[in-house]
Design an enzyme around this catalytic site. Sequence first.
Site, PDB file in Angstrom:
ATOM      1  N   ASP A  45      -0.453   3.616   6.235  1.00 21.68           N
ATOM      2  CA  ASP A  45       0.961   3.721   6.631  1.00 21.68           C
ATOM      3  C   ASP A  45       1.609   4.962   6.008  1.00 21.68           C
ATOM      4  O   ASP A  45       2.774   5.255   6.280  1.00 21.68           O
ATOM      5  CB  ASP A  45       1.740   2.434   6.312  1.00 21.68           C
ATOM      6  CG  ASP A  45       1.752   2.095   4.832  1.00 21.68           C
ATOM      7  OD1 ASP A  45       1.117   2.817   4.038  1.00 21.68           O
ATOM      8  OD2 ASP A  45       2.415   1.099   4.472  1.00 21.68           O
ATOM      9  N   SER A  46       0.829   5.722   5.227  1.00 19.64           N
ATOM     10  CA  SER A  46       1.269   7.061   4.812  1.00 19.64           C
ATOM     11  C   SER A  46       1.567   7.921   6.033  1.00 19.64           C
ATOM     12  O   SER A  46       2.228   8.951   5.910  1.00 19.64           O
ATOM     13  CB  SER A  46       0.191   7.727   3.952  1.00 19.64           C
ATOM     14  OG  SER A  46      -1.057   7.718   4.608  1.00 19.64           O
ATOM     15  N   ASP A  84      -3.921  -0.265   7.546  1.00 23.12           N
ATOM     16  CA  ASP A  84      -2.869  -0.854   6.711  1.00 23.12           C
ATOM     17  C   ASP A  84      -2.009  -1.845   7.489  1.00 23.12           C
ATOM     18  O   ASP A  84      -1.608  -1.566   8.619  1.00 23.12           O
ATOM     19  CB  ASP A  84      -1.927   0.252   6.221  1.00 23.12           C
ATOM     20  CG  ASP A  84      -2.283   0.782   4.846  1.00 23.12           C
ATOM     21  OD1 ASP A  84      -3.071   0.136   4.132  1.00 23.12           O
ATOM     22  OD2 ASP A  84      -1.748   1.859   4.490  1.00 23.12           O
ATOM     23  N   LYS A 112      -5.932  -3.629   4.998  1.00 20.63           N
ATOM     24  CA  LYS A 112      -5.470  -3.479   3.614  1.00 20.63           C
ATOM     25  C   LYS A 112      -4.055  -4.018   3.508  1.00 20.63           C
ATOM     26  O   LYS A 112      -3.211  -3.735   4.359  1.00 20.63           O
ATOM     27  CB  LYS A 112      -5.543  -2.002   3.193  1.00 20.63           C
ATOM     28  CG  LYS A 112      -5.021  -1.748   1.787  1.00 20.63           C
ATOM     29  CD  LYS A 112      -5.511  -0.410   1.214  1.00 20.63           C
ATOM     30  CE  LYS A 112      -4.808   0.815   1.739  1.00 20.63           C
ATOM     31  NZ  LYS A 112      -3.348   0.825   1.499  1.00 20.63           N
ATOM     32  N   GLU A 114      -0.803  -4.549   0.656  1.00 26.34           N
ATOM     33  CA  GLU A 114      -0.231  -4.265  -0.660  1.00 26.34           C
ATOM     34  C   GLU A 114       0.347  -5.535  -1.250  1.00 26.34           C
ATOM     35  O   GLU A 114       0.997  -6.311  -0.546  1.00 26.34           O
ATOM     36  CB  GLU A 114       0.920  -3.240  -0.533  1.00 26.34           C
ATOM     37  CG  GLU A 114       0.480  -1.878  -0.085  1.00 26.34           C
ATOM     38  CD  GLU A 114       1.639  -0.887  -0.024  1.00 26.34           C
ATOM     39  OE1 GLU A 114       2.731  -1.194  -0.554  1.00 26.34           O
ATOM     40  OE2 GLU A 114       1.439   0.188   0.551  1.00 26.34           O
ATOM     41  N   GLU A 181      -3.754   2.128  -7.060  1.00 30.48           N
ATOM     42  CA  GLU A 181      -3.013   3.387  -6.931  1.00 30.48           C
ATOM     43  C   GLU A 181      -2.192   3.654  -8.188  1.00 30.48           C
ATOM     44  O   GLU A 181      -1.430   2.778  -8.635  1.00 30.48           O
ATOM     45  CB  GLU A 181      -2.093   3.332  -5.693  1.00 30.48           C
ATOM     46  CG  GLU A 181      -1.259   4.604  -5.532  1.00 30.48           C
ATOM     47  CD  GLU A 181      -0.620   4.782  -4.161  1.00 30.48           C
ATOM     48  OE1 GLU A 181      -0.936   3.998  -3.241  1.00 30.48           O
ATOM     49  OE2 GLU A 181       0.196   5.706  -4.021  1.00 30.48           O
TER      50      GLU A 181
END
Length: 263
Positions: A45-46, A84, A112, A114, A181
């Site tokens: 999602d960057s 993501d 993935k 978070e 991270e």
Amino acid sequence: MSAITLATLQAHRRDNTRFSCLTAYDATLASLAADAGISVLLVGDSLGMVLQGHDSTLPVTLDDVVYHTRCVARAGVSSLIMADLPFMTNATTGETLNAAGQLMRAGAQLVKLEGEGWLADDIRELVRRGVPVCAHLGLRPQSVNALGGYRVQGREAAASQRLIDDALTLEAAGAALILLECVPAELGQRVRSAVSVPVIGIGAGPEVDGQILVMHDMLGATRHRPPRFVRDFLAEGGSLSGAFRAYHDAVVTGSFPGPEHSF
Ligand code: KIV
Ligand code: NA
């Protein structure tokens, strides 16, 4: 090249050899990165920041990541494709399963998420249904507002112990990979020895199994000053393919990340 699977990454962990990972958002660069030997391509999602121009990942939608996952998957690469779950698409277990289903149908091979230890229930449900999961711990960009900025996590003893406990909880829930991270290198190493699944780091020091960077960052294609853990591989590689090869070689030989890229 034969297809990279989770078993390939587990073998790296077992043999104590390093593997390289990189974000990818389109078919052409995904294919160049895969040809250079990159094991895992993350449709991160960057993309909200490097493609869409937002100043955080929060505006990214599930449709955005689905679209770019389709683009990357069309390249037909042998790398493992991870995608993501964007901000708030995992608000309930039902939504998590639905979002993961869309990403897997678009061509992702694992998703993935978070979070912290509380991800355990959703990870269990995903794994039960055949969706492998990478748990993203440490600096979680989707929580930038709660964390008070993009800053190193787990510096204090209590916070680092909590992160190790979370990693163990999520491994027990079935997480196939842990991504860390922006944590001190020493904590990266402690998490890696606490769990038995492969650990991928970004700004987490050299003592983990895999390294990942945002593709634009490692090509020097940035609008802002890049974070400390980034190295410009285009400058040394001379071409896109050369940059991907230089990055891959630096990761597998252990010359990246160095102390100057670590906390
Ligand atoms: O979205 C992303 O690019 C990521 C990596 C920085 C790990 O989550
Ligand atoms: Na991300």
